[in-house]
Design an enzyme around this catalytic site. Structure first.
Site, PDB file in Angstrom:
ATOM      1  N   ARG A 156      -4.552  11.401  18.467  1.00 34.19           N
ATOM      2  CA  ARG A 156      -5.139  10.451  19.416  1.00 34.19           C
ATOM      3  C   ARG A 156      -6.401   9.786  18.859  1.00 34.19           C
ATOM      4  NH1 ARG A 156      -4.418  15.358  22.674  1.00 34.19           N
ATOM      5  NH2 ARG A 156      -6.645  15.570  22.280  1.00 34.19           N
TER       6      ARG A 156
ATOM      7  N   TYR B 284      -0.279  22.358  29.181  1.00 26.56           N
ATOM      8  CA  TYR B 284       0.108  23.470  28.304  1.00 26.56           C
ATOM      9  C   TYR B 284       1.589  23.429  27.914  1.00 26.56           C
ATOM     10  CZ  TYR B 284       1.105  25.020  33.062  1.00 26.56           C
ATOM     11  OH  TYR B 284       1.522  25.069  34.357  1.00 26.56           O
TER      12      TYR B 284
ATOM     13  N   ASP C 283       6.212  -2.945   8.985  1.00 24.86           N
ATOM     14  CA  ASP C 283       4.859  -2.533   8.614  1.00 24.86           C
ATOM     15  C   ASP C 283       3.984  -3.780   8.712  1.00 24.86           C
ATOM     16  OD1 ASP C 283       2.468  -1.711   7.583  1.00 24.86           O
ATOM     17  OD2 ASP C 283       3.320  -0.650   5.854  1.00 24.86           O
TER      18      ASP C 283
ATOM     19  N   PHE D 278       0.844  -1.189   0.000  1.00 21.31           N
ATOM     20  CA  PHE D 278       0.000   0.000   0.000  1.00 21.31           C
ATOM     21  C   PHE D 278       0.889   1.252   0.000  1.00 21.31           C
ATOM     22  CE2 PHE D 278      -2.601   3.034   2.644  1.00 21.31           C
ATOM     23  CZ  PHE D 278      -3.538   3.300   1.668  1.00 21.31           C
TER      24      PHE D 278
ATOM     25  N   GLN E 215      -7.818   0.179  10.067  1.00 21.65           N
ATOM     26  CA  GLN E 215      -8.761   0.611   9.029  1.00 21.65           C
ATOM     27  C   GLN E 215      -9.740  -0.538   8.744  1.00 21.65           C
ATOM     28  OE1 GLN E 215      -8.347  -0.697   5.663  1.00 21.65           O
ATOM     29  NE2 GLN E 215     -10.004   0.517   4.793  1.00 21.65           N
TER      30      GLN E 215
ATOM     31  N   ARG F   6       3.312  16.744  24.129  1.00 19.41           N
ATOM     32  CA  ARG F   6       3.350  16.755  25.593  1.00 19.41           C
ATOM     33  C   ARG F   6       4.222  15.624  26.116  1.00 19.41           C
ATOM     34  NH1 ARG F   6      -2.872  17.435  25.302  1.00 19.41           N
ATOM     35  NH2 ARG F   6      -3.114  19.670  25.494  1.00 19.41           N
TER      36      ARG F   6
ATOM     37  N   LYS G 244      -8.908  -4.193   7.624  1.00 14.12           N
ATOM     38  CA  LYS G 244      -7.819  -4.928   8.285  1.00 14.12           C
ATOM     39  C   LYS G 244      -8.341  -5.997   9.241  1.00 14.12           C
ATOM     40  CE  LYS G 244      -5.253  -2.423   5.805  1.00 14.12           C
ATOM     41  NZ  LYS G 244      -4.273  -1.384   5.951  1.00 14.12           N
TER      42      LYS G 244
ATOM     43  N   HIS H 209      -0.970  -5.613   7.775  1.00 17.35           N
ATOM     44  CA  HIS H 209      -1.723  -6.803   7.346  1.00 17.35           C
ATOM     45  C   HIS H 209      -1.585  -7.955   8.346  1.00 17.35           C
ATOM     46  CE1 HIS H 209      -1.468  -5.862   2.715  1.00 17.35           C
ATOM     47  NE2 HIS H 209      -1.978  -4.868   3.409  1.00 17.35           N
TER      48      HIS H 209
HETATM   49  C1  PLP Z   1      -3.523  -0.202   5.415  1.00 19.57           C
HETATM   50  C2  PLP Z   1      -2.054  -0.121   5.299  1.00 19.57           C
HETATM   51  C3  PLP Z   1      -1.301   0.931   5.848  1.00 19.57           C
HETATM   52  C4  PLP Z   1      -1.882   2.202   6.381  1.00 19.57           C
HETATM   53  O1  PLP Z   1      -2.929   2.106   7.184  1.00 19.57           O
HETATM   54  P1  PLP Z   1      -4.062   3.248   7.265  1.00 19.57           P
HETATM   55  O2  PLP Z   1      -4.682   2.926   8.572  1.00 19.57           O
HETATM   56  O3  PLP Z   1      -4.970   3.072   6.096  1.00 19.57           O
HETATM   57  O4  PLP Z   1      -3.390   4.566   7.267  1.00 19.57           O
HETATM   58  C5  PLP Z   1       0.074   0.853   5.811  1.00 19.57           C
HETATM   59  N1  PLP Z   1       0.693  -0.178   5.230  1.00 19.57           N
HETATM   60  C6  PLP Z   1       0.021  -1.189   4.656  1.00 19.57           C
HETATM   61  C7  PLP Z   1       0.779  -2.321   4.048  1.00 19.57           C
HETATM   62  C8  PLP Z   1      -1.380  -1.186   4.657  1.00 19.57           C
HETATM   63  O5  PLP Z   1      -2.039  -2.167   4.041  1.00 19.57           O
END
Ligand code: PLP
Length: 407
Positions: free
Chosen positions: A247, A237, A172, A101, A198, A230, A201, A175
């Site tokens: 967040r 502050y 990363d 992605f 997302q 922070r 997922k 997945h």
């Molecule tokens: C979905 C995805 C992301 C990013 O996730 P979002 O929550 O959509 O920003 C990053 N890397 C891979 C391989 C993804 O499939």
């Protein structure tokens, strides 16, 4: 022989091979109650009411066997926070795969660094460790292995290269929730591991992300950056770092806490169905499931990927085959049509950041294995379909056989 195997293709009006649909997300009254309780409490948000967020972070860190977890708005920001916390400087190079992605590479641009694309292993579609060292320069600072589809990368080889060249490794794992490499949860193996929540997922709250780490300094920086700079020791502050409000809400946190309880069972089901589908597809000429490698893994099949060989399907191009398979009722896709470096943002140098040397030219990048996967080979079946029964896996294999016989 079952008549759907010899019947007319569904794309031409014949009966579908698969009549079931595969819902996602999976939830019941438990999720509804959890969210309703937060709504009624009025404690919707951060930072003053964050007990549910903290509870989920602790649960997810413990689940992964990591010391810390930092939630944030999505899985792109989580990756970006990890890269920034690792101390990358403008112009530094970060090794990424081209079959993933966009976020994996675009967050590198966003921090004024240079994504360097290294080809994938044709057996797994993950970063090929054998190609990494040739791409390392004195500017290389990090590797971002993507556990694509939920299949673990060759982490031993990647960590070995990283150690020898003093590089950071940020997994990363967008997945890969719950998947394992040699008994360790993915995301917990490198310096940091990033996940997305997302909608599509394997663990979701509609949107959201998290980054896990065992490193005290990385944690402190990421925790600060997602909370407008922070520090826990400062006042509301006081802003110590150039952070932002990244967040999540308490509504997301309770949804995630409930969804996390379902994850192990779902992962085991997908893994078993994946192994069974591998055995069924191995019998079909011209269909090759990706390799699960030599070491012990738990594959969470965010995607089930197989390679398609059109020479065994009457020379029908991949995208036409996938249209036929989808019409048969298999939840599937042809995936990315091009490797990432072909995107206009790279080809046209639309970087919108100014630390990338003029010499960087993505029109010269060519990763043959990623090209082949995109154009000719890769077919994806979506994760929710892998939550079906053994009979469903048989119906997917049957749909492919039906198409082959008709061509
Ligand atoms: C979905 C995805 C992301 C990013 O996730 P979002 O929550 O959509 O920003 C990053 N890397 C891979 C391989 C993804 O499939």
């Amino acid at each position: 022989m079952i008549d759907t195997e010899t019947g007319q293709l569904a794309i031409k009006g014949g009966p579908k091979s698969v009549t079931k649909t595969f819902p996602w997300p999976i939830y019941d009254e438990t999720e509804v109650q959890a969210v309703a309780n937060v709504v009624r409490s009025g404690q919707w948000g951060n930072p003053d009411c964050a007990d549910e967020v903290a509870r989920f972070e602790q649960a997810f860190a413990a689940y992964c066997g990591s010391k810390y977890a930092v939630t944030c708005v999505n899985g792109s920001v989580s990756l970006r926070l990890a890269l920034i916390a690792c101390g990358l400087r403008p112009g530094d190079e970060v090794i990424v795969p081209p079959y993933t992605f966009i976020a994996t590479a675009s967050v590198v641009l966003e921090i004024n660094c240079v994504p360097v694309f290294v080809d994938i292993d044709p057996q797994t579609y993950n970063l090929d460790p054998a190609c990494i060292e040739a791409a390392i320069t004195e500017k290389t600072k990090a590797i971002v292995p993507v556990h694509f589809a939920g299949l673990p990368c060759d982490m031993d080889a990647i960590l070995d290269i990283a150690q020898r060249h003093n590089l950071r490794v940020i997994e990363d794992a967008a997945h890969a929730h719950g998947a394992e490499y040699k008994g360790r949860k993915l995301g917990s193996i490198g310096d940091a591991g990033s996940f997305s929540f997302q909608s599509s997922k394997n663990l979701t709250s509609g949107e959201g992300g998290i980054v896990i780490t065992n490193d005290d300094a990385l944690y402190e920086t990421m925790n600060s950056l997602r909370n407008v700079g922070r520090l826990p020791s400062g006042q509301w502050y006081d802003h110590f770092n150039p952070g932002c409000n990244y967040r999540i809400t308490q509504l997301q946190a309770v949804l995630l806490s409930e969804q996390l309880k379902r994850l192990d069972e779902q992962t085991i089901t997908r893994n078993e169905n994946g192994l069974y589908l591998d055995s069924l597809l191995a019998d079909i000429d011209g269909i090759t499931p990706l390799s699960r490698g030599e070491v012990a893994i738990l594959h969470c099949y965010h995607l089930y990927i197989f390679k398609y060989d059109k020479t065994k399907f009457g020379q029908v191009p991949k995208h036409e085959f996938v249209a036929m398979l989808a019409a048969e009722g298999v939840p599937c896709s042809a995936g990315y049509p091009h490797p990432l470096y072909k995107q206009p943002v790279f080809q046209q140098k639309n970087f919108m950041c100014y630390a990338i040397p003029e010499s960087v030219d993505y029109t010269q990048v060519y990763c043959p294995e990623a090209e082949r996967a995109c154009a000719d080979e890769a077919v994806w079946i979506f994760q929710q379909a892998m939550l079906g029964t053994q009979g469903d896996m048989e119906s997917f294999a049957q749909a492919i056989r039906k198409i082959q016989l008709a061509l």
